[in-house]
Design an enzyme around this catalytic site. Structure first.
Site, mmCIF file in Angstrom:
data_model
loop_
_atom_site.group_PDB
_atom_site.id
_atom_site.type_symbol
_atom_site.label_atom_id
_atom_site.label_comp_id
_atom_site.label_asym_id
_atom_site.label_seq_id
_atom_site.Cartn_x
_atom_site.Cartn_y
_atom_site.Cartn_z
ATOM 1 N N SER A 254 40.328 30.674 33.264
ATOM 2 C CA SER A 254 38.954 31.154 33.124
ATOM 3 C C SER A 254 38.641 32.290 34.078
ATOM 4 C CB SER A 254 37.952 30.008 33.307
ATOM 5 O OG SER A 254 38.089 29.094 32.258
ATOM 6 N N GLY B 208 44.532 31.343 31.203
ATOM 7 C CA GLY B 208 44.285 29.924 31.184
ATOM 8 C C GLY B 208 43.475 29.353 32.318
ATOM 9 N N ALA C 251 35.293 33.738 33.152
ATOM 10 C CA ALA C 251 34.130 33.058 33.727
ATOM 11 C C ALA C 251 33.962 33.415 35.196
ATOM 12 C CB ALA C 251 34.264 31.546 33.560
ATOM 13 N N ASP D 221 33.590 26.276 31.694
ATOM 14 C CA ASP D 221 34.206 27.244 32.604
ATOM 15 C C ASP D 221 33.216 27.718 33.656
ATOM 16 O OD1 ASP D 221 36.339 26.932 30.936
ATOM 17 O OD2 ASP D 221 36.134 28.877 29.950
#
Length: 402
Positions: free
Chosen positions: A125, A123, A128, A171
């Site tokens: 990222s 949750g 990313a 993100d």
């Protein structure tokens, strides 16, 4: 983190090594702007002081050798060759970064190194953070001189077109653009953004630092977004836009090129009752969430943390009721946050299909928040006693070398 762990791991895997580079790629949260970036909506975000640490050196042969202290397996491939085939492991994010850069550049140098994440996956990222960090690392050793928007572009391209998650740029933008004392306000259609100081429109503002911390609450449940309804929700949003355009006799584009941002909110209001409820709900979330972002930015600039937090709670309600996401554990955790003293606002993170909630919290109430949330959550879900975790963090700058 203790970087001695990274150096020890590097020596174990690769020996002494020369010209070692270190970089830190932060995790991110999105206080307002949930589920709208893939529809070119308005979003906000913070990077914070937990994330992924990289330690690496270059290889002139183009070979990549990367290991993780969080996941198993030594990832090996060569940047001078095509990396079209996914392997269905964490190395796909590394290969995806290479694949995206190969579309525009001839990469010559690879790297060997170690990465370590400082929080559970779920949750925030982490994908990313890994992608942006690896794109920056490849850029550095291959002398590509990418600017911040280019790093975002290639990391996003890798996740969408190689890994297969149909997200927007929220993100990656948070991981790259954020500054520790500001809120990122981003238009994902135009990529225009502002970094906003808290309380700038309030003449009585006397905040020398932000009046909150970020609470990160891991439910103990982990999921990969590519194995959830995430991509289905994206398609539902696009279909909702298509339906409204059809009602208006607007010339249609291909579905993959259609976004709710293309359709004015007045048109949604006009056809809301005619649309199938599933698609009306997705559109309702989009328009109300973009409205909440604009209201939140106004509250932020006014130094009104209570209103800003209230909007975050409202965002999560819409995520549950209109976007229809959230596991039983996340929903229970969110409801606990709502009744916890010292929490200004909170909601699901990671699209609500993964394992975390986030909140803005009063720093003076950290310990009472920790005790109350932990007790109440484990009362409902005792099976997560060993995996439930919570952290209090501060906003941070974006990805950079140390």
């Amino acid at each position: 983190m203790n970087t001695n762990d990274l150096f020890q791991a590097y020596r174990t895997f690769f020996g002494k090594g020369d010209a070692l580079y270190q970089l830190f790629s932060p995790y991110r949260i999105c206080p307002l702007g949930a589920h709208v970036d893939h529809q070119h909506g308005l979003v906000t975000g913070f990077a914070f002081d937990s994330g992924i640490d990289f330690l690496f050196s270059e290889t002139t042969s183009g070979k990549v050798e990367m290991c993780s202290l969080s996941f198993e397996g030594l990832m090996t491939f060569n940047v001078q060759r095509p990396v079209d085939e996914k392997q269905n492991n964490w190395g796909d994010y590394l290969r995806g970064a290479v694949w995206a850069l190969q579309q525009d550049f001839q990469l010559r140098k690879g790297l060997r190194g170690v990465v370590k994440g400082s929080m559970p996956i779920g949750g925030l990222s982490s994908s990313a953070a890994l992608l942006c960090g690896f794109v920056l690392a490849l850029s550095k050793i291959n002398n590509l001189y990418l600017d911040k928007m280019q790093i975002i572009k290639y990391a996003s391209k890798a996740e969408r077109e190689y890994v297969g998650l149909n997200n927007g740029i929220l993100d990656q933008a948070c991981v790259v653009l954020c500054e520790s004392d500001k809120l990122l306000y981003l238009d994902t259609r135009t990529s225009e953004y502002e970094l906003l100081r808290f309380g700038t429109d309030n003449p009585k503002n006397n905040y020398s630092k932000l009046p909150f911390k970020l609470g990160i609450f891991f439910s103990g449940v982990t999921r990969k977004l590519t194995g959830t309804d995430y991509n289905l929700r994206v398609s539902e949003c696009k279909t909702a836009a298509w339906i409204m355009e059809a009602y208006e006799n607007t010339p249609l584009k291909e579905l993959q090129e259609t976004r709710l941002r293309d359709v004015d909110e007045e048109i949604f209001i006009k056809y809301e009752k005619k649309m199938p409820e599933r698609f009306a709900k997705r559109a309702r979330h989009f328009y109300t969430e973009c409205d909440r972002v604009e209201a939140g930015v106004k509250a932020w600039k006014a130094g009104d943390i209570e209103t800003f937090g209230k909007l975050i709670f409202e965002s999560c309600e819409s995520s549950m009721n209109n976007y229809e996401c959230g596991s039983p554990e996340l929903i229970a955790l969110y409801k606990i946050l709502r009744r916890t003293e010292g929490i200004y606002g909170g909601r699901f993170s990671g699209a609500g299909f993964k394992g975390a909630c986030i909140a803005l919290v009063d720093p003076s109430k950290e310990e009472s928040i920790r005790e109350y949330v932990t007790t109440e959550y484990l009362k409902e879900f005792p099976q997560y006693k060993e995996s439930f975790e919570l952290f209090f963090c501060n906003p941070a700058d974006g990805v950079d070398f140390m």
